[in-house]
Design a protein around this motif. Structure first.
Motif, PDB file in Angstrom:
ATOM      1  N   VAL A 198       9.016  12.931   4.929  1.00 48.57           N
ATOM      2  CA  VAL A 198       9.155  11.506   5.215  1.00 48.57           C
ATOM      3  C   VAL A 198       7.771  10.873   5.094  1.00 48.57           C
ATOM      4  O   VAL A 198       6.806  11.365   5.709  1.00 48.57           O
ATOM      5  CB  VAL A 198       9.712  11.301   6.645  1.00 48.57           C
ATOM      6  N   PRO A 199       7.660   9.795   4.302  1.00 46.63           N
ATOM      7  CA  PRO A 199       6.347   9.162   4.177  1.00 46.63           C
ATOM      8  C   PRO A 199       5.930   8.480   5.475  1.00 46.63           C
ATOM      9  O   PRO A 199       6.760   7.926   6.191  1.00 46.63           O
ATOM     10  CB  PRO A 199       6.537   8.138   3.052  1.00 46.63           C
ATOM     11  N   ILE A 200       4.649   8.543   5.759  1.00 43.81           N
ATOM     12  CA  ILE A 200       4.075   7.811   6.895  1.00 43.81           C
ATOM     13  C   ILE A 200       3.678   6.440   6.355  1.00 43.81           C
ATOM     14  O   ILE A 200       2.698   6.314   5.618  1.00 43.81           O
ATOM     15  CB  ILE A 200       2.862   8.552   7.484  1.00 43.81           C
ATOM     16  N   GLU A 201       4.460   5.439   6.684  1.00 42.04           N
ATOM     17  CA  GLU A 201       4.220   4.084   6.172  1.00 42.04           C
ATOM     18  C   GLU A 201       3.069   3.395   6.902  1.00 42.04           C
ATOM     19  O   GLU A 201       2.346   2.617   6.306  1.00 42.04           O
ATOM     20  CB  GLU A 201       5.493   3.244   6.294  1.00 42.04           C
ATOM     21  N   LEU A 209       2.417  12.373   4.754  1.00 41.39           N
ATOM     22  CA  LEU A 209       3.796  12.779   5.019  1.00 41.39           C
ATOM     23  C   LEU A 209       3.916  13.479   6.365  1.00 41.39           C
ATOM     24  O   LEU A 209       2.964  14.116   6.828  1.00 41.39           O
ATOM     25  CB  LEU A 209       4.274  13.786   3.958  1.00 41.39           C
ATOM     26  N   ILE A 210       5.107  13.386   6.934  1.00 43.33           N
ATOM     27  CA  ILE A 210       5.552  14.302   7.988  1.00 43.33           C
ATOM     28  C   ILE A 210       6.680  15.098   7.355  1.00 43.33           C
ATOM     29  O   ILE A 210       7.630  14.528   6.815  1.00 43.33           O
ATOM     30  CB  ILE A 210       6.041  13.573   9.243  1.00 43.33           C
ATOM     31  N   ILE A 211       6.562  16.409   7.396  1.00 45.18           N
ATOM     32  CA  ILE A 211       7.569  17.292   6.822  1.00 45.18           C
ATOM     33  C   ILE A 211       8.271  18.009   7.969  1.00 45.18           C
ATOM     34  O   ILE A 211       7.622  18.593   8.839  1.00 45.18           O
ATOM     35  CB  ILE A 211       6.936  18.310   5.850  1.00 45.18           C
ATOM     36  N   HIS A 256      -1.319  15.321   3.643  1.00 45.48           N
ATOM     37  CA  HIS A 256      -1.448  14.351   2.555  1.00 45.48           C
ATOM     38  C   HIS A 256      -0.347  14.644   1.546  1.00 45.48           C
ATOM     39  O   HIS A 256       0.014  15.809   1.332  1.00 45.48           O
ATOM     40  CB  HIS A 256      -2.828  14.473   1.897  1.00 45.48           C
ATOM     41  N   LYS A 257       0.178  13.603   0.920  1.00 43.79           N
ATOM     42  CA  LYS A 257       1.318  13.784   0.000  1.00 43.79           C
ATOM     43  C   LYS A 257       1.005  14.736  -1.149  1.00 43.79           C
ATOM     44  O   LYS A 257       1.909  15.402  -1.666  1.00 43.79           O
ATOM     45  CB  LYS A 257       1.787  12.440  -0.550  1.00 43.79           C
ATOM     46  N   MET A 289       0.841  -1.183   0.000  1.00 45.64           N
ATOM     47  CA  MET A 289       0.000   0.000   0.000  1.00 45.64           C
ATOM     48  C   MET A 289       0.887   1.248   0.000  1.00 45.64           C
ATOM     49  O   MET A 289       1.746   1.393   0.858  1.00 45.64           O
ATOM     50  CB  MET A 289      -0.897  -0.030   1.241  1.00 45.64           C
ATOM     51  N   PRO A 290       0.708   2.144  -0.952  1.00 42.23           N
ATOM     52  CA  PRO A 290       1.566   3.331  -1.001  1.00 42.23           C
ATOM     53  C   PRO A 290       1.280   4.279   0.161  1.00 42.23           C
ATOM     54  O   PRO A 290       0.166   4.346   0.671  1.00 42.23           O
ATOM     55  CB  PRO A 290       1.191   3.988  -2.335  1.00 42.23           C
ATOM     56  N   ALA A 291       2.313   4.989   0.571  1.00 40.69           N
ATOM     57  CA  ALA A 291       2.164   5.986   1.638  1.00 40.69           C
ATOM     58  C   ALA A 291       1.511   7.228   1.047  1.00 40.69           C
ATOM     59  O   ALA A 291       2.037   7.825   0.124  1.00 40.69           O
ATOM     60  CB  ALA A 291       3.515   6.316   2.243  1.00 40.69           C
ATOM     61  N   ASN A 292       0.365   7.604   1.569  1.00 37.78           N
ATOM     62  CA  ASN A 292      -0.363   8.774   1.086  1.00 37.78           C
ATOM     63  C   ASN A 292      -0.178   9.994   1.977  1.00 37.78           C
ATOM     64  O   ASN A 292      -0.681  11.057   1.651  1.00 37.78           O
ATOM     65  CB  ASN A 292      -1.857   8.463   0.964  1.00 37.78           C
TER      66      ASN A 292
END
Length: 108
Positions: free
Chosen positions: A88-91, A6-8, A63-64, A1-4
């Motif tokens: 950084v993506p939230i996995e 983010l934490i910036i 959201h990305k 499932m793709p990470a949709n």
């Protein structure tokens, strides 16, 4: 499932700048939440010299699809010549929390 989501990460030189940018992002509906972590010490190399600064760290949850708008806002409102902007993506995350992030702003 793709990470949709983010934490910036973005560091700011003082509290007022951090709060101004955080408010801009949340009120602009491009971030659901921004945490401000005060009192961090950053040690870094800049223009050939080792520097040290007290900063405030923004943790921006979004959201990305909002990354481009957040990057633009940070570049336009940040006082640094070269602001730290690292996504950084939230996995994995609590599904209800991730849904809340999405519900805080409409995607265009």
């Amino acid at each position: 499932m793709p990470a949709n989501h983010l934490i910036i990460f973005c560091t700011c030189p003082e509290k007022d700048t951090a709060e101004k940018i955080a408010r801009l992002l949340v009120e602009g509906n491009i971030a659901a939440c921004v945490n401000i972590l005060p009192g961090i010490t950053s040690l870094y190399k800049w223009e050939g010299k080792i520097e040290s600064a007290q900063e405030h760290l923004l943790l921006i949850k979004t959201h990305k699809d909002h990354y481009p708008a957040i990057e633009t806002a940070l570049r336009n409102h940040h006082p640094y010549d070269l602001p730290e902007i690292i996504a950084v993506p939230i996995e994995h995350g609590l599904p209800e929390y991730l849904h809340w992030i999405d519900s805080c702003h409409s995607l265009k």
